[in-house]
Design a protein around this motif. Sequence first.
Motif, PDB file in Angstrom:
ATOM      1  N   ASN A   1       8.365   3.377  -4.122  1.00 60.52           N
ATOM      2  CA  ASN A   1       8.310   2.981  -5.537  1.00 60.52           C
ATOM      3  C   ASN A   1       8.473   1.476  -5.714  1.00 60.52           C
ATOM      4  OD1 ASN A   1       7.892   5.609  -6.574  1.00 60.52           O
ATOM      5  ND2 ASN A   1      10.074   6.037  -6.345  1.00 60.52           N
TER       6      ASN A   1
ATOM      7  N   ILE B   1       9.271   6.980   6.850  1.00 59.79           N
ATOM      8  CA  ILE B   1       7.948   7.042   6.233  1.00 59.79           C
ATOM      9  C   ILE B   1       6.943   7.116   7.378  1.00 59.79           C
ATOM     10  CG2 ILE B   1       6.270   5.891   4.774  1.00 59.79           C
ATOM     11  CD1 ILE B   1       8.576   4.470   3.404  1.00 59.79           C
ATOM     12  N   GLY B   2       6.337   8.277   7.563  1.00 57.45           N
ATOM     13  CA  GLY B   2       5.488   8.489   8.730  1.00 57.45           C
ATOM     14  C   GLY B   2       6.339   8.379   9.967  1.00 57.45           C
TER      15      GLY B   2
ATOM     16  N   ASP C   1       4.101   2.375  -2.144  1.00 60.77           N
ATOM     17  CA  ASP C   1       4.028   3.539  -3.041  1.00 60.77           C
ATOM     18  C   ASP C   1       5.140   4.538  -2.731  1.00 60.77           C
ATOM     19  OD1 ASP C   1       1.802   2.501  -4.309  1.00 60.77           O
ATOM     20  OD2 ASP C   1       0.376   3.703  -3.146  1.00 60.77           O
ATOM     21  N   ALA C   2       5.355   4.829  -1.460  1.00 64.32           N
ATOM     22  CA  ALA C   2       6.382   5.802  -1.057  1.00 64.32           C
ATOM     23  C   ALA C   2       7.779   5.337  -1.443  1.00 64.32           C
ATOM     24  CB  ALA C   2       6.310   6.048   0.449  1.00 64.32           C
TER      25      ALA C   2
ATOM     26  N   GLY D   1       0.800  -1.224   0.000  1.00 60.55           N
ATOM     27  CA  GLY D   1       0.000   0.000   0.000  1.00 60.55           C
ATOM     28  C   GLY D   1       0.829   1.267   0.000  1.00 60.55           C
ATOM     29  N   ASP D   2       0.550   2.155   0.986  1.00 60.99           N
ATOM     30  CA  ASP D   2       1.210   3.461   1.059  1.00 60.99           C
ATOM     31  C   ASP D   2       2.723   3.351   1.203  1.00 60.99           C
ATOM     32  OD1 ASP D   2      -1.291   4.570   0.890  1.00 60.99           O
ATOM     33  OD2 ASP D   2      -1.430   5.086   3.009  1.00 60.99           O
ATOM     34  N   TYR D   3       3.186   2.401   2.036  1.00 62.03           N
ATOM     35  CA  TYR D   3       4.636   2.216   2.200  1.00 62.03           C
ATOM     36  C   TYR D   3       5.272   1.836   0.869  1.00 62.03           C
ATOM     37  CZ  TYR D   3       4.731   2.347   7.347  1.00 62.03           C
ATOM     38  OH  TYR D   3       4.669   2.718   8.661  1.00 62.03           O
TER      39      TYR D   3
ATOM     40  N   ASN E   1       2.779  -2.322  -5.457  1.00 60.81           N
ATOM     41  CA  ASN E   1       1.725  -2.016  -4.489  1.00 60.81           C
ATOM     42  C   ASN E   1       1.132  -3.250  -3.819  1.00 60.81           C
ATOM     43  OD1 ASN E   1      -1.265  -1.269  -3.765  1.00 60.81           O
ATOM     44  ND2 ASN E   1      -0.083   0.639  -3.811  1.00 60.81           N
TER      45      ASN E   1
END
Length: 177
Positions: free
Chosen positions: A138, A170-171, A135-136, A131-133, A141
């Motif tokens: 590259n 990341i976050g 995506d961040a 997911g988001d991780y 997904n």
Amino acid sequence: RETLAWRRLGDSGGLQVGQTVLAIGNPFGLDGTLTTGVVSSLGRSIRGENNQLLEGLVQTDAAINMGNSGGPLLDSAGDVIGINTAILGPNGGNIGIGFAMPINRAKLMLDDFQAGRKRPRLGVSVVPVAGDYADALNLPNQGGLLIQEVEAGSAAASAGLRAGKEEVLIGNAKLLV
């Protein structure tokens, strides 16, 4: 001559969060101390004193202190469902976060020991990335595992697996990529 007490080994496979548990040990040299609490979480992973990864632990709020390690974690029927292993707390004091190895894992280890088998180890620590991780970073997904550490001399090291070298935030998560 004293007789050693024994308890039946239970089944940790059916443990549930909120279930009552009892811990027995010798905290600070006080032999045979019994404390009660509940299962706070299942499948916890923590870093031990020597930075080793301890995975799949039962978390409890039963008062576990220095001296409880190796003692039993019991269910309400008195069956052993875990082996008290670690705590999070300053100077070995209880703050309500203790951990036990599930007894089903201990049973498997005992079976392997008795049969003369060594348990295989890959020798890596990983972080699931999706997911988001993903995506961040590259990365695909649908997800995968990002290698964070490779143990020297392990099967993973022999196979050429390598951990990331660059730390990325990341976050609130710090990952090696």
